[in-house]
Write a protein that holds these residues in place. Structure first.
Motif, PDB file in Angstrom:
ATOM      1  N   ARG A 161      -6.622   2.600   6.776  1.00  0.00           N
ATOM      2  CA  ARG A 161      -7.410   3.036   5.555  1.00  0.00           C
ATOM      3  C   ARG A 161      -7.046   2.752   4.179  1.00  0.00           C
ATOM      4  O   ARG A 161      -7.706   2.058   3.522  1.00  0.00           O
ATOM      5  CB  ARG A 161      -7.720   4.666   5.675  1.00  0.00           C
ATOM      6  CG  ARG A 161      -9.061   4.991   6.625  1.00  0.00           C
ATOM      7  CD  ARG A 161      -9.334   6.438   6.513  1.00  0.00           C
ATOM      8  NE  ARG A 161      -8.135   7.328   6.666  1.00  0.00           N
ATOM      9  CZ  ARG A 161      -7.950   7.751   7.892  1.00  0.00           C
ATOM     10  NH1 ARG A 161      -8.534   7.621   8.970  1.00  0.00           N
ATOM     11  NH2 ARG A 161      -6.933   8.745   7.926  1.00  0.00           N
ATOM     12  N   SER A 162      -5.833   2.985   4.067  1.00  0.00           N
ATOM     13  CA  SER A 162      -5.193   2.441   2.658  1.00  0.00           C
ATOM     14  C   SER A 162      -5.366   1.035   2.507  1.00  0.00           C
ATOM     15  O   SER A 162      -5.747   0.428   1.501  1.00  0.00           O
ATOM     16  CB  SER A 162      -3.706   2.855   2.663  1.00  0.00           C
ATOM     17  OG  SER A 162      -3.199   4.077   2.842  1.00  0.00           O
ATOM     18  N   ALA A 202       0.684  -1.239  -0.051  1.00  0.00           N
ATOM     19  CA  ALA A 202      -0.209  -0.047   0.239  1.00  0.00           C
ATOM     20  C   ALA A 202       0.858   1.191  -0.213  1.00  0.00           C
ATOM     21  O   ALA A 202       0.408   2.409   0.026  1.00  0.00           O
ATOM     22  CB  ALA A 202      -0.937   0.011   1.107  1.00  0.00           C
ATOM     23  N   GLY A 203       2.279   0.911  -0.068  1.00  0.00           N
ATOM     24  CA  GLY A 203       3.121   2.296  -0.189  1.00  0.00           C
ATOM     25  C   GLY A 203       3.444   2.843   1.217  1.00  0.00           C
ATOM     26  O   GLY A 203       4.134   4.037   1.229  1.00  0.00           O
ATOM     27  N   TRP A 204       3.428   2.291   2.214  1.00  0.00           N
ATOM     28  CA  TRP A 204       3.718   2.903   3.473  1.00  0.00           C
ATOM     29  C   TRP A 204       5.051   2.873   3.915  1.00  0.00           C
ATOM     30  O   TRP A 204       5.307   3.208   5.065  1.00  0.00           O
ATOM     31  CB  TRP A 204       2.713   2.688   4.389  1.00  0.00           C
ATOM     32  CG  TRP A 204       1.422   3.168   4.179  1.00  0.00           C
ATOM     33  CD1 TRP A 204       0.322   2.770   3.640  1.00  0.00           C
ATOM     34  CD2 TRP A 204       1.013   4.716   4.754  1.00  0.00           C
ATOM     35  NE1 TRP A 204      -0.693   3.854   3.747  1.00  0.00           N
ATOM     36  CE2 TRP A 204      -0.280   4.944   4.188  1.00  0.00           C
ATOM     37  CE3 TRP A 204       1.649   5.689   5.336  1.00  0.00           C
ATOM     38  CZ2 TRP A 204      -0.783   6.144   4.543  1.00  0.00           C
ATOM     39  CZ3 TRP A 204       1.172   7.070   5.420  1.00  0.00           C
ATOM     40  CH2 TRP A 204      -0.123   7.120   4.998  1.00  0.00           C
ATOM     41  N   VAL A 233       6.540   4.868   9.526  1.00  0.00           N
ATOM     42  CA  VAL A 233       6.330   3.448   9.094  1.00  0.00           C
ATOM     43  C   VAL A 233       7.961   3.008   9.257  1.00  0.00           C
ATOM     44  O   VAL A 233       8.379   3.505   8.094  1.00  0.00           O
ATOM     45  CB  VAL A 233       5.531   3.125   8.008  1.00  0.00           C
ATOM     46  CG1 VAL A 233       5.718   1.456   7.911  1.00  0.00           C
ATOM     47  CG2 VAL A 233       4.139   3.628   8.186  1.00  0.00           C
ATOM     48  N   HIS A 234       8.278   2.125   9.697  1.00  0.00           N
ATOM     49  CA  HIS A 234       9.828   1.773   9.786  1.00  0.00           C
ATOM     50  C   HIS A 234      10.361   1.261   8.557  1.00  0.00           C
ATOM     51  O   HIS A 234       9.390   0.685   7.824  1.00  0.00           O
ATOM     52  CB  HIS A 234       9.969   0.325  10.828  1.00  0.00           C
ATOM     53  CG  HIS A 234      11.460   0.150  11.083  1.00  0.00           C
ATOM     54  ND1 HIS A 234      12.219   1.080  11.583  1.00  0.00           N
ATOM     55  CD2 HIS A 234      12.142  -0.951  11.035  1.00  0.00           C
ATOM     56  CE1 HIS A 234      13.549   0.455  11.642  1.00  0.00           C
ATOM     57  NE2 HIS A 234      13.325  -0.887  11.443  1.00  0.00           N
ATOM     58  N   GLU A 235      11.508   1.507   8.301  1.00  0.00           N
ATOM     59  CA  GLU A 235      12.343   1.313   6.839  1.00  0.00           C
ATOM     60  C   GLU A 235      12.261  -0.254   6.563  1.00  0.00           C
ATOM     61  O   GLU A 235      12.311  -0.735   5.453  1.00  0.00           O
ATOM     62  CB  GLU A 235      13.312   2.130   6.800  1.00  0.00           C
ATOM     63  CG  GLU A 235      13.086   3.523   6.792  1.00  0.00           C
ATOM     64  CD  GLU A 235      14.402   4.402   6.876  1.00  0.00           C
ATOM     65  OE1 GLU A 235      15.543   3.739   7.117  1.00  0.00           O
ATOM     66  OE2 GLU A 235      14.299   5.598   6.367  1.00  0.00           O
ATOM     67  N   GLN A 259      -2.661   8.696  14.613  1.00  0.00           N
ATOM     68  CA  GLN A 259      -3.230   9.094  13.082  1.00  0.00           C
ATOM     69  C   GLN A 259      -2.726   8.481  11.975  1.00  0.00           C
ATOM     70  O   GLN A 259      -3.306   8.158  10.982  1.00  0.00           O
ATOM     71  CB  GLN A 259      -3.200  10.606  12.966  1.00  0.00           C
ATOM     72  CG  GLN A 259      -4.278  11.310  13.775  1.00  0.00           C
ATOM     73  CD  GLN A 259      -4.125  12.760  14.105  1.00  0.00           C
ATOM     74  OE1 GLN A 259      -2.955  13.069  14.308  1.00  0.00           O
ATOM     75  NE2 GLN A 259      -4.958  13.500  14.606  1.00  0.00           N
ATOM     76  N   LEU A 260      -1.319   8.288  12.084  1.00  0.00           N
ATOM     77  CA  LEU A 260      -0.764   7.381  10.809  1.00  0.00           C
ATOM     78  C   LEU A 260      -1.165   6.174  10.919  1.00  0.00           C
ATOM     79  O   LEU A 260      -1.411   5.573   9.634  1.00  0.00           O
ATOM     80  CB  LEU A 260       0.788   7.680  11.198  1.00  0.00           C
ATOM     81  CG  LEU A 260       1.793   6.876  10.561  1.00  0.00           C
ATOM     82  CD1 LEU A 260       1.571   7.478   9.077  1.00  0.00           C
ATOM     83  CD2 LEU A 260       3.108   6.648  10.989  1.00  0.00           C
ATOM     84  N   ALA A 261      -1.286   5.456  12.165  1.00  0.00           N
ATOM     85  CA  ALA A 261      -1.892   3.958  12.141  1.00  0.00           C
ATOM     86  C   ALA A 261      -3.222   4.054  11.371  1.00  0.00           C
ATOM     87  O   ALA A 261      -3.486   3.018  10.725  1.00  0.00           O
ATOM     88  CB  ALA A 261      -2.026   3.495  13.367  1.00  0.00           C
TER      89      ALA A 261
END
Ligand code: EPU
Length: 358
Positions: free
Chosen positions: A333-334, A293-295, A305-307, A326-328
């Motif tokens: 959602r993605s 999902a690109g995160w 989001v850890h590399e 909020q990030l989570a």
């Protein structure tokens, strides 16, 4: 910060307005109105009575490695600092020992203690952050082993009946990252100690792909080799909370219907999967979904989001609990939009209503 002894005899030191940042591995800013470190089991009832008299809600805290505090805590935080590891005298058998460990012991230190004493079975669970008391709550698991493989019983203090209760492993209803302590007993049990059944001879579990790879050059691995390999794999993929704030996997790996899995396979033939006890259901790696999902490696301010492991959210320094949340939510959602899969937090989000309301 003010410090005063609790007014009820037998309770520990009450501190007020305590910064919880150092006590939670996400290292987000949050304060507790009151705080007590509990070192003696018998101080618990009086401490809880005192909180009750003062009309304070109580939050029980273990190693702080699986929680996200999104606001200050308005009541009393009780940190479980109960210590002690002992082999049960009645437990000698040719093959096994029974080991009691107090809830406040550090989990990884217990794994090392077992290895040093030639007690086998939890070497795959090396470096899992947190305390012994937290282990049964989410049935910790990694690299092909779960706590349920060795757990005999759990002693806890029941907040409703004000008494110590012992549950057998079966009564704990352990499942994938789940137990009775997250379900029927949520909020009403303070885990005091666990009893584990460990083998005197190693029975190594090395089928997990990443582990197999790490042990590739060793022809006849020992339990210590497995321990070292697990530590190496974890260190290469998972951020050290002492360096970069995090709480391990933020989400559970979702369990989906085989029908949905088959549909997804048509578009993503390389989607990994794991069997479950139910032949109609398949477990999918959330990390894989989040990465597609690109995160992976994305950052919103100090929340990221850890590399190396897309399932781990990290605090690069000054992120608030709300920003991590909020990030989570954005990640979830993605994944919902792209794969029609709902991700649920594995981390204990506090207050629980925050996950629904962001
Ligand atoms: N993957 C990706 N992208 C990533 C990371 C992984 O596509 O960024 C893929 C991997 O290629 C692999 C799959 O996802 O096919 C699984 O990855 P990994 O082996 O790293 O395990 P995981 O499912 O992401 C689970 C546990 C971890 C545990 C490891 C090893 C959960 C929620 N997490 O992660 O537990 O260490 O397996 O057993 O079940 C924790 O609970 O905090 C935790 C770290």
């Amino acid at each position: 910060m003010t410090i005063s002894r609790g007014s009820t005899e037998g309770t520990g030191l009450w501190q007020s307005d305590v910064d919880l940042r150092r006590l939670c591995s996400f290292a987000t800013a949050a304060r507790a109105r009151f705080f007590v470190a509990l070192e003696q089991e018998d101080e618990l009832p009086a401490t809880l009575d005192e909180a009750n008299d003062k009309d304070l809600p109580v939050l029980i805290m273990g190693g702080g490695s699986n929680m996200l505090l999104t606001e200050n805590y308005p009541g009393l935080v009780v940190k479980i600092d109960l210590k002690g590891i002992s082999v049960r005298a009645d437990s000698s058998s040719a093959d096994h020992v029974l080991l009691n460990a107090a809830a406040g012991e550090n989990w990884h230190a217990l794994v090392e203690y077992c290895l040093d004493n030639s007690f086998y079975g939890i070497e795959n669970l090396a470096l899992i952050p947190g305390s012994v008391g937290a282990a049964p709550v989410q049935n910790i698991g990694a690299y092909g082993v779960e706590l349920s493989d060795v757990l005999v019983s759990v002693r806890y203090f029941d907040l409703r009946f004000q008494q110590v209760v012992q549950l057998s492993a079966q009564e704990c209803q352990l499942a994938y990252r789940d137990s009775i302590f997250k379900q029927a007993l949520k909020g009403s049990a303070v885990i005091l100690s666990v009893c584990l059944r460990l083998a005197k001879k190693p029975d190594l579990k090395i089928a997990y792909p990443a582990l197999q790879q790490a042990l590739h050059d060793i022809s006849d691995p020992s339990a210590r080799d497995v321990f070292n390999a697990v530590c190496a794999v974890r260190r290469s993929k998972l951020p050290d909370p002492a360096v970069l704030g995090n709480a391990g996997s933020f989400f559970r790996n979702p369990v989906v219907s085989r029908t949905l899995y088959q549909t997804l396979l048509q578009q993503w033939p390389e989607l990994p999967s794991y069997a479950t006890d139910n032949p109609e259901k398949v477990k999918l790696p959330a990390a894989w979904l989040i990465e597609r999902a690109g995160w992976k490696g994305k950052r919103h301010g100090d929340a990221g989001v850890h590399e190396q492991q897309a399932l781990v959210l990290v605090n690069y320094g000054q992120a608030t609990g709300l920003q991590i949340l909020q990030l989570a939510k954005a990640v979830a959602r993605s994944v919902q939009q792209q794969f029609n899969i709902s991700l649920e937090p594995e981390v204990n989000v506090l207050p629980a209503s925050a996950w629904q309301s962001v």
